[in-house]
Design a protein around this motif. Structure first.
Motif, PDB file in Angstrom:
ATOM      1  N   GLY A 374       0.826  -1.209   0.000  1.00 46.25           N
ATOM      2  CA  GLY A 374       0.000   0.000   0.000  1.00 46.25           C
ATOM      3  C   GLY A 374       0.857   1.254   0.000  1.00 46.25           C
ATOM      4  N   LYS A 375       1.927   1.219   0.775  1.00 40.51           N
ATOM      5  CA  LYS A 375       2.863   2.349   0.798  1.00 40.51           C
ATOM      6  C   LYS A 375       3.533   2.520  -0.561  1.00 40.51           C
ATOM      7  CE  LYS A 375       6.842   4.098   3.417  1.00 40.51           C
ATOM      8  NZ  LYS A 375       7.809   3.791   4.507  1.00 40.51           N
ATOM      9  N   TYR A 376       3.857   1.402  -1.196  1.00 43.97           N
ATOM     10  CA  TYR A 376       4.449   1.469  -2.532  1.00 43.97           C
ATOM     11  C   TYR A 376       3.466   2.058  -3.528  1.00 43.97           C
ATOM     12  CZ  TYR A 376       5.166  -0.266  -7.274  1.00 43.97           C
ATOM     13  OH  TYR A 376       5.250  -0.350  -8.640  1.00 43.97           O
ATOM     14  N   TYR A 377       2.199   1.633  -3.488  1.00 47.52           N
ATOM     15  CA  TYR A 377       1.188   2.178  -4.395  1.00 47.52           C
ATOM     16  C   TYR A 377       1.117   3.696  -4.262  1.00 47.52           C
ATOM     17  CZ  TYR A 377      -0.836  -2.448  -5.456  1.00 47.52           C
ATOM     18  OH  TYR A 377      -1.038  -3.724  -5.894  1.00 47.52           O
ATOM     19  N   PHE A 381       1.925   6.136  -7.354  1.00 43.87           N
ATOM     20  CA  PHE A 381       0.882   6.981  -7.919  1.00 43.87           C
ATOM     21  C   PHE A 381       1.279   8.449  -7.866  1.00 43.87           C
ATOM     22  CE2 PHE A 381      -2.984   3.955  -7.227  1.00 43.87           C
ATOM     23  CZ  PHE A 381      -2.307   2.986  -7.967  1.00 43.87           C
ATOM     24  N   LYS A 382       1.852   8.884  -6.754  1.00 45.19           N
ATOM     25  CA  LYS A 382       2.281  10.281  -6.640  1.00 45.19           C
ATOM     26  C   LYS A 382       3.290  10.633  -7.723  1.00 45.19           C
ATOM     27  CE  LYS A 382       1.578  11.347  -1.722  1.00 45.19           C
ATOM     28  NZ  LYS A 382       2.279  11.660  -0.440  1.00 45.19           N
ATOM     29  N   GLY A 383       4.273   9.746  -7.933  1.00 50.92           N
ATOM     30  CA  GLY A 383       5.288   9.999  -8.949  1.00 50.92           C
ATOM     31  C   GLY A 383       4.705  10.072 -10.342  1.00 50.92           C
ATOM     32  N   LEU A 384       3.784   9.172 -10.637  1.00 55.27           N
ATOM     33  CA  LEU A 384       3.172   9.175 -11.966  1.00 55.27           C
ATOM     34  C   LEU A 384       2.307  10.413 -12.178  1.00 55.27           C
ATOM     35  CD1 LEU A 384       2.139   5.403 -12.263  1.00 55.27           C
ATOM     36  CD2 LEU A 384       3.885   6.590 -13.612  1.00 55.27           C
ATOM     37  N   HIS A 385       1.549  10.778 -11.164  1.00 51.81           N
ATOM     38  CA  HIS A 385       0.684  11.955 -11.318  1.00 51.81           C
ATOM     39  C   HIS A 385       1.505  13.232 -11.457  1.00 51.81           C
ATOM     40  CE1 HIS A 385      -2.700   9.532  -9.186  1.00 51.81           C
ATOM     41  NE2 HIS A 385      -2.671   9.310 -10.485  1.00 51.81           N
ATOM     42  N   PRO A 393      -4.408   0.317 -15.084  1.00 56.72           N
ATOM     43  CA  PRO A 393      -5.703   0.070 -14.435  1.00 56.72           C
ATOM     44  C   PRO A 393      -5.659  -1.042 -13.380  1.00 56.72           C
ATOM     45  CG  PRO A 393      -5.997   0.364 -16.794  1.00 56.72           C
ATOM     46  CD  PRO A 393      -4.529   0.330 -16.563  1.00 56.72           C
ATOM     47  N   TYR A 394      -4.862  -2.094 -13.620  1.00 56.28           N
ATOM     48  CA  TYR A 394      -4.830  -3.186 -12.645  1.00 56.28           C
ATOM     49  C   TYR A 394      -4.203  -2.737 -11.329  1.00 56.28           C
ATOM     50  CZ  TYR A 394       0.197  -4.231 -13.283  1.00 56.28           C
ATOM     51  OH  TYR A 394       1.575  -4.166 -13.300  1.00 56.28           O
ATOM     52  N   LEU A 395      -3.272  -1.760 -11.383  1.00 57.38           N
ATOM     53  CA  LEU A 395      -2.693  -1.233 -10.148  1.00 57.38           C
ATOM     54  C   LEU A 395      -3.713  -0.386  -9.385  1.00 57.38           C
ATOM     55  CD1 LEU A 395       1.011  -0.130 -10.835  1.00 57.38           C
ATOM     56  CD2 LEU A 395       0.161  -2.124  -9.587  1.00 57.38           C
ATOM     57  N   VAL A 396      -4.493   0.394 -10.118  1.00 58.73           N
ATOM     58  CA  VAL A 396      -5.520   1.211  -9.469  1.00 58.73           C
ATOM     59  C   VAL A 396      -6.552   0.312  -8.797  1.00 58.73           C
ATOM     60  CG1 VAL A 396      -7.314   2.944  -9.838  1.00 58.73           C
ATOM     61  CG2 VAL A 396      -5.176   3.082 -11.127  1.00 58.73           C
ATOM     62  N   GLN A 397      -6.972  -0.742  -9.513  1.00 59.26           N
ATOM     63  CA  GLN A 397      -7.939  -1.673  -8.941  1.00 59.26           C
ATOM     64  C   GLN A 397      -7.358  -2.371  -7.713  1.00 59.26           C
ATOM     65  OE1 GLN A 397     -10.998  -2.027  -9.505  1.00 59.26           O
ATOM     66  NE2 GLN A 397     -11.538  -3.957  -8.499  1.00 59.26           N
ATOM     67  N   GLY A 398      -6.105  -2.778  -7.809  1.00 55.12           N
ATOM     68  CA  GLY A 398      -5.456  -3.420  -6.669  1.00 55.12           C
ATOM     69  C   GLY A 398      -5.357  -2.494  -5.477  1.00 55.12           C
ATOM     70  N   ALA A 399      -5.040  -1.222  -5.725  1.00 51.77           N
ATOM     71  CA  ALA A 399      -4.931  -0.244  -4.644  1.00 51.77           C
ATOM     72  C   ALA A 399      -6.277  -0.038  -3.953  1.00 51.77           C
ATOM     73  CB  ALA A 399      -4.403   1.083  -5.195  1.00 51.77           C
ATOM     74  N   LYS A 400      -7.370  -0.026  -4.726  1.00 55.89           N
ATOM     75  CA  LYS A 400      -8.703   0.140  -4.135  1.00 55.89           C
ATOM     76  C   LYS A 400      -9.032  -1.027  -3.205  1.00 55.89           C
ATOM     77  CE  LYS A 400     -12.028   1.486  -6.909  1.00 55.89           C
ATOM     78  NZ  LYS A 400     -12.888   1.570  -8.120  1.00 55.89           N
ATOM     79  N   LEU A 431      -2.053   6.944   5.671  1.00 55.94           N
ATOM     80  CA  LEU A 431      -1.853   6.163   4.447  1.00 55.94           C
ATOM     81  C   LEU A 431      -3.182   5.925   3.743  1.00 55.94           C
ATOM     82  CD1 LEU A 431      -0.170   4.461   2.511  1.00 55.94           C
ATOM     83  CD2 LEU A 431      -0.401   2.537   4.084  1.00 55.94           C
ATOM     84  N   ILE A 432      -4.205   5.547   4.499  1.00 62.88           N
ATOM     85  CA  ILE A 432      -5.529   5.286   3.914  1.00 62.88           C
ATOM     86  C   ILE A 432      -6.067   6.539   3.228  1.00 62.88           C
ATOM     87  CG2 ILE A 432      -7.935   4.771   4.481  1.00 62.88           C
ATOM     88  CD1 ILE A 432      -6.841   2.964   6.746  1.00 62.88           C
ATOM     89  N   LYS A 433      -5.933   7.682   3.898  1.00 58.69           N
ATOM     90  CA  LYS A 433      -6.443   8.947   3.346  1.00 58.69           C
ATOM     91  C   LYS A 433      -5.681   9.347   2.085  1.00 58.69           C
ATOM     92  CE  LYS A 433      -6.984  13.834   4.607  1.00 58.69           C
ATOM     93  NZ  LYS A 433      -6.773  14.843   5.667  1.00 58.69           N
ATOM     94  N   ASP A 434      -4.345   9.279   2.141  1.00 65.25           N
ATOM     95  CA  ASP A 434      -3.536   9.711   0.999  1.00 65.25           C
ATOM     96  C   ASP A 434      -3.710   8.781  -0.194  1.00 65.25           C
ATOM     97  OD1 ASP A 434      -2.630  11.748   2.583  1.00 65.25           O
ATOM     98  OD2 ASP A 434      -0.691  10.830   3.048  1.00 65.25           O
ATOM     99  N   LEU A 435      -3.799   7.487   0.076  1.00 71.42           N
ATOM    100  CA  LEU A 435      -3.966   6.538  -1.024  1.00 71.42           C
ATOM    101  C   LEU A 435      -5.329   6.706  -1.679  1.00 71.42           C
ATOM    102  CD1 LEU A 435      -2.767   4.247  -2.635  1.00 71.42           C
ATOM    103  CD2 LEU A 435      -3.563   2.634  -0.895  1.00 71.42           C
TER     104      LEU A 435
END
Length: 539
Positions: A374-377, A381-385, A393-400, A431-435
């Protein structure tokens, strides 16, 4: 002076630590080890005669066994069901036919088993690699055998050993098991499938496939300096004699697993992890007599896959499988959890917790691994954004899914059960809020760029989306209220044009709480409207 009674053909005093059996003829007691009677076999003996009494009274006799045929339709109501793993069961299993695994198993070359292939095609079906070339996997030479395992691991290492006929587990020194393996008179079928050797010299000559090392959460995201050491699940040695059988199971933590047969052969019985099959499996496994029921009879299809010497099999998360060893076999395997199967991993983990099954090959600290990923996600995500890129998409789904699990594990009523697996220095609420924020950004941006098409939207919708996008560069999600609030401020100013700047600011602060409560619902509604509009125009 009184003499101490002696027994057995060895004429030694009674020793409480040794198993003994009484002769029904001479009434003397004998050590099982002296007369060749195993303690586990004794309950099946009806009349026992020692070696001396056999000459005059005949050989020992066994108790009459009742029918072991699970399909027996005799009138006797005292029919004993077949125990999974027994010799009668193995004989029947060998005679049965099953649908070919050709229908579900994907065949690839080692060089085709890449991350790009799995990201494009998914990892939902078993994959068979005919030759290990191209897998980036290291294996011992063909001359390597069971005696070499003892030399590399150590003769005094305790190993978990399964008595296949009884499907029970015990421990013995590796040397003792190797002696059994090479024995010409095996009285039992013993199976070693849980010998993890990451901390032994054998780890230097065995390396898991490269794709496993690329995908593995433990290998990539578990900090080297963590107080909890990395779970040891990546390198197992399997030493199985002919007719070894492992009953149907799901790997702990919903882990995927790879197998490579160095010598011999293995037969896998594979069942798809559909919702119906998983429900049937949970009901079967929770039954008190599940070891007397062949689970494959309860599902519509069970596929048979033969893994021959030199071949490698990858089994995805959640697949229900049993394993038969038709000939003596030496194989290697490993477990790994990864981002391509987060939903199935979490589902299998929940089934495992409800069943409270103590697996032979557990996945320790599964929840800790989830927190690290979760910390890695979040960081990914921050770096990509920041670079104006989108995560797959599979990473976003996994993170959810992972973030949903975090919320469940940190609820007040559940925290006590899960807090032991929280990593040190981890701040779950933050972590939950930021993710969650990064996930929302990804979803909105994905809706905006679908087909390079910008659907029509009302001013309020555009402003709501713009407000969500601005969240990426703000420290607090509350800051995004400024965009949405501008309409409300303009409306208030139109009704009170003569009010002072100070009064306007006062009204703004007074309405802020209400706006905070409403904004979440507004953004959610607008996001759904936008996504449905994009989908409508694309279709």
């Amino acid at each position: 002076m009184a003499t101490v009674p002696v027994y057995c053909i060895c004429r030694l005093p009674y020793d409480v630590t040794q198993f003994m059996i009484e002769c029904d003829a001479c009434k003397d007691w004998f050590h099982g080890s002296c007369v060749g009677v195993d303690e586990d076999e004794a309950p099946d003996i009806d009349i026992y005669h020692c070696p001396n009494c056999e000459k005059t009274h005949g050989k020992s006799t066994l108790k009459k066994k009742k029918s072991w045929n699970k399909h027996d339709t005799g009138q006797s109501g005292d029919v004993r069901p077949v125990q999974n793993g027994s010799q009668v069961f193995i004989k029947e299993l060998r005679s049965r036919t099953f649908p070919s695994a050709e229908d579900v198993v994907v065949k690839l070359s080692g060089s085709q088993m890449t991350l790009d292939y799995l990201e494009e095609n998914g990892f939902n079906e078993p994959i068979l690699i005919q030759k290990k070339d191209g897998l980036g996997m290291a294996m011992p030479a063909p001359t390597f055998y069971v005696s070499d395992v003892e030399n590399y691991v150590g003769p005094d290492v305790l190993v978990d050993v399964v008595d296949v006929t009884k499907q029970t587990q015990s421990q013995m020194k590796l040397k003792e098991f190797v002696d059994f393996y090479y024995s010409t008179n095996r009285k039992k079928v013993l199976n070693v499938i849980n010998l993890e050797f990451s901390d032994t010299r054998m780890a230097d000559i065995v390396e898991s496939p490269q794709i496993v090392r690329k995908l593995s959460w433990v290998e990539n995201y578990w900090p080297d300096d963590a107080l909890l050491g990395k779970p040891k699940v990546s390198k197992y040695c399997l030493i199985c004699v002919k007719d070894s059988y492992t009953d149907f199971h799901i790997e702990c933590g919903g882990a995927s697993v790879w197998y490579h047969v160095l010598k011999g052969e293995k037969i896998f019985f594979l069942i798809k992890p559909t919702s119906a099959n998983l429900s049937l499996y949970e009901r079967w496994r929770s039954s008190s007599n599940h070891s007397e029921m062949f689970f494959a009879d309860q599902v519509d299809k069970c596929y048979k896959c033969t893994l021959k010497q030199g071949q490698t099999l990858f089994i995805p998360s959640g697949w229900i499988n049993a394993i038969l060893t038709p000939v003596d076999c030496l194989a290697f395997s490993g477990h790994f959890v990864h981002s391509l199967s987060v939903e199935m991993q979490m589902r299998a983990y929940e089934v495992e917790k409800r069943l409270k099954v103590a697996s032979l090959t557990p996945f320790p600290n599964f929840e800790t691994a989830c927190w690290y990923v979760g910390k890695y996600y979040l960081e990914r995500f921050k770096g990509l954004h920041k670079a104006n890129k989108q995560p797959p998409p599979y990473l976003v789904q996994g993170a959810k899914i992972v973030n949903g699990a975090f919320r469940s594990w940190t609820k007040k009523q559940a925290l006590l059960e899960h807090e032991d697996e929280l990593p040190e220095n981890m701040k779950p609420p933050q972590l939950i809020k930021d993710l969650a924020k990064e996930i929302r950004i990804s979803e909105v941006r994905r809706c905006e760029v679908v087909g390079d098409f910008q659907p029509p939207a009302s001013p309020s919708t555009q402003e709501a989306i713009q407000g969500m996008l601005s969240m990426a560069n703000l420290q607090s999600s509350d800051s995004c209220l400024q965009t949405s609030w501008s309409n409300s401020q303009a409306k208030n100013n139109s009704h009170s044009s003569t009010a002072s700047k100070k009064q306007s600011t006062k009204r703004l602060k007074k309405g802020m709480a209400t706006a905070k409560q409403r904004l979440g619902k507004i953004l959610k509604i607008h996001r759904n409207v936008l996504c449905h509009t994009v989908f409508f125009f694309i279709v």
